[in-house]
Design a protein around this motif. Structure first.
Motif, PDB file in Angstrom:
ATOM      1  N   HIS A 112       0.809  -1.215   0.000  1.00 35.37           N
ATOM      2  CA  HIS A 112       0.000   0.000   0.000  1.00 35.37           C
ATOM      3  C   HIS A 112       0.846   1.271   0.000  1.00 35.37           C
ATOM      4  N   LEU A 113       2.171   1.107   0.104  1.00 33.29           N
ATOM      5  CA  LEU A 113       3.065   2.263   0.127  1.00 33.29           C
ATOM      6  C   LEU A 113       3.741   2.505  -1.216  1.00 33.29           C
ATOM      7  N   ALA A 114       3.305   1.813  -2.267  1.00 35.01           N
ATOM      8  CA  ALA A 114       3.996   1.861  -3.556  1.00 35.01           C
ATOM      9  C   ALA A 114       4.100   3.266  -4.141  1.00 35.01           C
ATOM     10  N   ASP A 115       3.168   4.151  -3.779  1.00 33.64           N
ATOM     11  CA  ASP A 115       3.183   5.508  -4.324  1.00 33.64           C
ATOM     12  C   ASP A 115       3.533   6.553  -3.276  1.00 33.64           C
ATOM     13  N   ASP A 116       4.129   6.129  -2.169  1.00 38.67           N
ATOM     14  CA  ASP A 116       4.440   7.041  -1.061  1.00 38.67           C
ATOM     15  C   ASP A 116       5.925   6.925  -0.707  1.00 38.67           C
ATOM     16  N   THR A 117       6.708   7.863  -1.201  1.00 37.63           N
ATOM     17  CA  THR A 117       8.163   7.805  -1.016  1.00 37.63           C
ATOM     18  C   THR A 117       8.557   7.871   0.454  1.00 37.63           C
ATOM     19  N   GLU A 118       8.048   8.867   1.161  1.00 38.08           N
ATOM     20  CA  GLU A 118       8.482   9.091   2.547  1.00 38.08           C
ATOM     21  C   GLU A 118       8.136   7.910   3.446  1.00 38.08           C
ATOM     22  N   ARG A 119       6.910   7.410   3.326  1.00 43.52           N
ATOM     23  CA  ARG A 119       6.509   6.293   4.186  1.00 43.52           C
ATOM     24  C   ARG A 119       7.243   5.007   3.801  1.00 43.52           C
ATOM     25  N   THR A 120       7.579   4.858   2.525  1.00 45.05           N
ATOM     26  CA  THR A 120       8.354   3.693   2.114  1.00 45.05           C
ATOM     27  C   THR A 120       9.725   3.701   2.770  1.00 45.05           C
ATOM     28  N   VAL A 121      10.379   4.861   2.798  1.00 41.00           N
ATOM     29  CA  VAL A 121      11.684   4.970   3.455  1.00 41.00           C
ATOM     30  C   VAL A 121      11.557   4.643   4.941  1.00 41.00           C
ATOM     31  N   ILE A 140      11.598  -3.021  -2.092  1.00 42.16           N
ATOM     32  CA  ILE A 140      10.913  -1.771  -2.417  1.00 42.16           C
ATOM     33  C   ILE A 140      10.558  -1.810  -3.896  1.00 42.16           C
ATOM     34  N   PRO A 141       9.310  -1.526  -4.256  1.00 41.62           N
ATOM     35  CA  PRO A 141       8.945  -1.590  -5.670  1.00 41.62           C
ATOM     36  C   PRO A 141       9.583  -0.466  -6.478  1.00 41.62           C
ATOM     37  N   GLY A 142       9.911  -0.763  -7.724  1.00 40.76           N
ATOM     38  CA  GLY A 142      10.549   0.214  -8.605  1.00 40.76           C
ATOM     39  C   GLY A 142       9.548   1.128  -9.276  1.00 40.76           C
ATOM     40  N   THR A 143       8.593   1.628  -8.515  1.00 40.49           N
ATOM     41  CA  THR A 143       7.631   2.594  -9.016  1.00 40.49           C
ATOM     42  C   THR A 143       8.277   3.974  -9.070  1.00 40.49           C
ATOM     43  N   PRO A 144       7.642   4.945  -9.736  1.00 35.94           N
ATOM     44  CA  PRO A 144       8.217   6.297  -9.725  1.00 35.94           C
ATOM     45  C   PRO A 144       8.458   6.829  -8.315  1.00 35.94           C
ATOM     46  N   ALA A 145       7.537   6.542  -7.386  1.00 39.09           N
ATOM     47  CA  ALA A 145       7.741   6.968  -5.999  1.00 39.09           C
ATOM     48  C   ALA A 145       8.765   6.105  -5.288  1.00 39.09           C
ATOM     49  N   VAL A 147      11.633   4.910  -6.564  1.00 41.22           N
ATOM     50  CA  VAL A 147      13.028   5.175  -6.934  1.00 41.22           C
ATOM     51  C   VAL A 147      13.722   6.095  -5.936  1.00 41.22           C
ATOM     52  N   PRO A 148      13.158   7.250  -5.568  1.00 38.64           N
ATOM     53  CA  PRO A 148      13.843   8.062  -4.554  1.00 38.64           C
ATOM     54  C   PRO A 148      13.901   7.389  -3.187  1.00 38.64           C
ATOM     55  N   ALA A 149      12.919   6.536  -2.890  1.00 36.91           N
ATOM     56  CA  ALA A 149      12.963   5.792  -1.621  1.00 36.91           C
ATOM     57  C   ALA A 149      14.112   4.799  -1.634  1.00 36.91           C
ATOM     58  N   ILE A 150      14.327   4.165  -2.769  1.00 40.70           N
ATOM     59  CA  ILE A 150      15.439   3.224  -2.919  1.00 40.70           C
ATOM     60  C   ILE A 150      16.766   3.942  -2.718  1.00 40.70           C
ATOM     61  N   ARG A 151      16.902   5.099  -3.349  1.00 34.77           N
ATOM     62  CA  ARG A 151      18.140   5.872  -3.219  1.00 34.77           C
ATOM     63  C   ARG A 151      18.400   6.260  -1.767  1.00 34.77           C
TER      64      ARG A 151
END
Length: 379
Positions: A112-121, A140-145, A147-151
């Motif tokens: 459910h966090l696939a589109d939420d960068t901050e909460r994914t981090v 972490i899914p490679g969605t647009p949101a 990618v910055p979470a992965i970084r």
């Protein structure tokens, strides 16, 4: 020597695409590690749904956590983290002997966090700390949101398994995020040694969707149907080979060799995911044999592991046929297959395919917990 063991001679590790408490406690997972060369484990919400709802081995913990007043999501956390910790302990020897290259167990953030960068981090950081094992990877899914979470997660030293990659463009965005995170650590005076990541590039689902479209086009084409049918089952392997070509080119740059590898960085290996054969008319090792190459991982369900061990052939195949792979993609485009549309659809479906079993598991846990007494104590 079995074909599974021979994979290591060609630079490829195989990981198990499944995790249950049963295989952790009955020695099955350890036997696969010791006798069959298993070098890692991946999990996802669908895997945990099958494991927990299909076994009574979790009942005691569910009752205990419920009696202590834990909510359903915390119970899910306790159950899955315990399984991952147990698998990490079994694979610790692989992790140590490989110098941190293999021996990882993956645990996924909430779909459910696939589109939420901050909460994914935040969730990646929390799960990494909660497992408390150096050989855990957070998916972490490679969605647009994503990618910055992965970084950010990699910059913080969290090992990351990037999941749900279908397109080369999405893979390259993730690969860039990996390199940027390591560069940022170097600039900050922090070590890049021991930070591990894989990029999980999905395979068979590509063919499953494109083949359906090709069949529909062939059915409408009459006498020209062969033009479409000759492309059946060709897209996924071609797409993967081109992704690997992008991977090897990146490792050949001065940016990687002179800047990152010199500081002890590990490459972000490509991991082939979704490698079970969906179409029974295809070989049951279709997504294993053509994708063997250096610095790669193939994560396999048990049925595919058994098939490859029984009649698979290990050889350096991944670097072969790159020009033909490009021609395949050109031919697909010429008959009207829009690969971008296909991969965008698969990404959306992939998030949903993890969200649905996640929700079902929580509902199942909640129902089982409803019959348990509630107390104030905390386990």
């Amino acid at each position: 020597m079995s074909a599974l063991l021979q994979l290591q001679e060609h630079g490829q590790s195989y990981w198990l695409d499944n995790l249950t408490r049963g295989m952790v406690v009955d020695g099955k997972l350890a036997r696969r590690v010791e006798a069959e060369g298993l070098r890692g484990v991946t999990s996802n919400p669908a895997i945990f749904h099958n494991a927990i709802t299909g076994s009574d081995q979790y009942d005691e913990d569910i009752a205990r956590f419920s009696a202590a007043g834990l909510g359903v999501e915390k119970v899910y956390d306790r159950l899955t983290i315990a399984d991952v910790q147990g698998a990490c302990d079994i694979l610790r020897g692989v992790w140590e002997s490989s110098g941190g290259v293999d021996g990882y167990v993956s645990l996924e953030v909430s779909p459910h966090l696939a589109d939420d960068t901050e909460r994914t981090v935040e969730e990646a950081r929390r799960l990494f700390d909660a497992v408390g094992r150096g050989n855990v990877m957070i998916k972490i899914p490679g969605t647009p949101a994503g990618v910055p979470a992965i970084r950010q997660a990699l910059f913080e030293g969290v090992n990351v398994n990037v999941t749900l990659l279908f397109s080369i463009a999405a893979y390259e965005a993730v690969a860039e995020a990996h390199m940027e995170a390591l560069e940022q650590r170097i600039e900050a005076g922090r070590s890049v040694e021991g930070i591990a990541s894989v990029a999980s590039f999905f395979v068979s689902r590509i063919d499953a969707l494109i083949d359906r479209r090709l069949h529909a086009l062939a059915d409408a084409a009459g006498s020209d149907a062969a033009r479409f049918r000759t492309l059946l089952g060709e897209a996924a392997i071609a797409n993967a080979k081109l992704a690997y070509r992008s991977f090897t080119r990146r490792l050949g740059t001065d940016r990687w060799a002179a800047r990152l590898a010199r500081h002890g960085a590990h490459p972000q290996r490509l991991l082939w995911a979704s490698t079970s054969t969906k179409d029974p008319s295809y070989s049951d090792v279709k997504y294993v044999e053509p994708l063997i190459g250096d610095l790669t991982v193939n994560t396999l369900p048990e049925k595919t592991i058994d098939a490859f061990m029984d009649h698979g052939t290990a050889a350096d195949t991944l670097g072969e046929g790159v020009d033909e792979a490009r021609r395949t993609m050109e031919r697909l485009a010429a008959v009207g297959i829009d690969l971008d549309a296909v991969t965008n659809q698969l990404l959306a479906e992939g998030v949903e395919k993890f969200a649905v079993p996640f929700n079902r598991l929580l509902a199942s846990l909640e129902a089982r917990m409803a019959d348990q007494p509630i107390a104030a104590a905390t386990p």
